[in-house]
Design a protein around this motif. Structure first.
Motif, short mmCIF file in Angstrom:
data_model
loop_
_atom_site.label_atom_id
_atom_site.label_comp_id
_atom_site.label_asym_id
_atom_site.label_seq_id
_atom_site.Cartn_x
_atom_site.Cartn_y
_atom_site.Cartn_z
N TYR A 41 0.86 -1.18 0.00
CA TYR A 41 0.00 0.00 0.00
C TYR A 41 0.89 1.22 0.00
CZ TYR A 41 0.92 0.02 5.05
OH TYR A 41 1.53 0.02 6.27
N LEU A 42 0.33 2.37 -0.35
CA LEU A 42 1.08 3.61 -0.33
C LEU A 42 0.22 4.68 0.34
CD1 LEU A 42 3.48 4.98 -2.90
CD2 LEU A 42 1.76 6.52 -1.93
N ASP A 43 0.83 5.38 1.25
CA ASP A 43 0.16 6.43 2.01
C ASP A 43 0.70 7.80 1.63
OD1 ASP A 43 0.27 4.59 5.16
OD2 ASP A 43 -1.15 4.46 3.48
N TRP A 44 -0.16 8.79 1.74
CA TRP A 44 0.25 10.18 1.78
C TRP A 44 0.09 10.68 3.21
CZ3 TRP A 44 2.72 12.97 -1.84
CH2 TRP A 44 2.65 12.55 -3.18
N TYR A 45 1.11 11.34 3.69
CA TYR A 45 1.09 12.02 4.98
C TYR A 45 1.41 13.49 4.73
CZ TYR A 45 1.02 7.79 7.89
OH TYR A 45 0.67 6.62 8.52
N ARG A 46 1.16 14.29 5.74
CA ARG A 46 1.57 15.70 5.68
C ARG A 46 1.98 16.17 7.06
NH1 ARG A 46 -4.30 18.61 4.44
NH2 ARG A 46 -5.24 18.28 6.51
N GLN A 47 2.85 17.17 7.04
CA GLN A 47 3.31 17.74 8.30
C GLN A 47 3.35 19.25 8.16
OE1 GLN A 47 7.05 16.20 9.77
NE2 GLN A 47 6.55 16.85 11.85
N ALA A 48 2.51 19.91 8.91
CA ALA A 48 2.52 21.37 8.96
C ALA A 48 3.57 21.83 9.94
CB ALA A 48 1.14 21.88 9.36
N SER A 49 4.02 23.05 9.77
CA SER A 49 5.06 23.60 10.63
C SER A 49 4.62 23.57 12.09
CB SER A 49 5.38 25.03 10.21
OG SER A 49 6.38 25.59 11.02
N GLY A 50 5.44 22.98 12.94
CA GLY A 50 5.14 22.92 14.36
C GLY A 50 4.14 21.86 14.77
N LYS A 51 3.72 21.03 13.83
CA LYS A 51 2.74 19.99 14.13
C LYS A 51 3.30 18.61 13.81
CE LYS A 51 -1.36 22.86 13.46
NZ LYS A 51 -2.70 22.96 12.82
N GLU A 52 2.62 17.59 14.31
CA GLU A 52 3.04 16.23 14.04
C GLU A 52 2.60 15.82 12.63
OE1 GLU A 52 2.92 14.40 18.59
OE2 GLU A 52 1.64 13.57 17.02
N ARG A 53 3.33 14.86 12.09
CA ARG A 53 2.95 14.32 10.79
C ARG A 53 1.62 13.58 10.92
NH1 ARG A 53 7.71 11.64 7.29
NH2 ARG A 53 8.60 13.61 8.07
#
Length: 116
Positions: free
Chosen positions: A33-45
């Protein structure tokens, strides 16, 4: 050797769209499987979306009905179509592939910036 490379990030105004791509180099295709994640500045992924080898998908509540994940197995590529973007979507977006033997591989990320 497995490598993932994201592309397609950039700057867009609120309400706009972007399409991210994740190319998987190596012998695993897109993996189990393949996931997309994101991480905003100062926040957890945080998890964004997933697609399995068979094509099943799932999404985080925050992006459901706005983002669409898809794959082109012949190109070992997974896409993330992002519509109706808002400033809260601003983050570095990463793709992660899970190999059949359990190892996980991450790309270096691509920046998405949404201005109001």
């Amino acid at each position: 050797q497995v490598q993932l490379v994201e592309s397609g990030g950039g700057s867009v105004q609120a309400g706009g769209s972007l399409r991210l791509s994740c190319v998987v180099y190596g012998s695993i295709g897109i993996g189990s499987y393949l996931d997309w994640y994101r991480q905003a500045s100062g926040k957890e992924r945080e998890f964004v979306a997933q697609i399995t080898r068979s094509g099943r998908t799932k999404y985080a509540d925050s992006v459901n009905n706005r983002f669409t994940i898809s794959k082109d197995s012949a190109k070992n590529t997974v896409y993330l179509q992002m519509n109706r973007l808002n400033p809260e979507d601003t983050a570095v977006y990463y793709c992660k592939s899970a190999a059949p033997w359990g190892s996980e591989y991450w790309g270096p990320g691509t920046q998405v910036t949404v201005s109001s």
